[in-house]
Design an enzyme around this catalytic site. Structure first.
Site, PDB file in Angstrom:
ATOM      1  N   ARG A  18       0.859  -1.377   0.013  1.00  0.00           N
ATOM      2  CA  ARG A  18       0.180   0.057  -0.044  1.00  0.00           C
ATOM      3  C   ARG A  18       0.815   1.244   0.026  1.00  0.00           C
ATOM      4  O   ARG A  18       0.810   2.029  -0.649  1.00  0.00           O
ATOM      5  CB  ARG A  18      -0.932  -0.138   1.245  1.00  0.00           C
ATOM      6  CG  ARG A  18      -2.153  -1.106   1.117  1.00  0.00           C
ATOM      7  CD  ARG A  18      -3.033  -1.218   2.261  1.00  0.00           C
ATOM      8  NE  ARG A  18      -2.163  -1.500   3.504  1.00  0.00           N
ATOM      9  CZ  ARG A  18      -2.762  -0.982   4.534  1.00  0.00           C
ATOM     10  NH1 ARG A  18      -3.796   0.012   4.687  1.00  0.00           N
ATOM     11  NH2 ARG A  18      -1.910  -1.245   5.549  1.00  0.00           N
ATOM     12  N   ASN A  36      -6.243  -3.126   1.483  1.00  0.00           N
ATOM     13  CA  ASN A  36      -6.031  -4.449   1.730  1.00  0.00           C
ATOM     14  C   ASN A  36      -7.483  -5.315   1.762  1.00  0.00           C
ATOM     15  O   ASN A  36      -8.424  -4.435   2.310  1.00  0.00           O
ATOM     16  CB  ASN A  36      -5.093  -5.175   2.860  1.00  0.00           C
ATOM     17  CG  ASN A  36      -3.735  -4.630   2.857  1.00  0.00           C
ATOM     18  OD1 ASN A  36      -3.435  -4.634   1.915  1.00  0.00           O
ATOM     19  ND2 ASN A  36      -3.132  -4.542   3.924  1.00  0.00           N
TER      20      ASN A  36
END
Length: 89
Positions: A18, A36
């Site tokens: 990320r 996620n």
């Protein structure tokens, strides 16, 4: 300007994906988000100029030593007014 919805499968959770995606998005002046998912994949929406999105996708598909995407699904989406790229969750 275009917008894409992506799902990334592989070694992409617990390895800084990320953060990596956020840095790449900033480098290519893209907006959107990354998060996620419970199934081990990562979901993204990215928006920007087509050539910048292609550069982003190339960087993400290559990954890093720790980040190893195996498959990326993508679909086109309508462009929405927004600025910035952020991490969800």
């Amino acid at each position: 300007m275009i917008r894409k919805h992506l799902y990334v499968m592989g070694r992409v959770q617990g390895v800084g994906f990320r953060f990596f995606a956020q840095r790449q998005a900033a480098a290519f002046h893209l907006s959107g988000y990354v998060q996620n998912l419970d199934n081990g994949m990562v979901e993204l929406e990215i928006q920007g100029e087509p050539e910048d999105i292609e550069k982003f996708l190339l960087a993400v598909s290559r990954g890093t030593t720790w980040i190893q995407p195996e498959r990326i699904w993508q679909e086109d989406m309508p462009v929405t007014p927004e600025s910035g790229f952020y991490r969800k969750g």
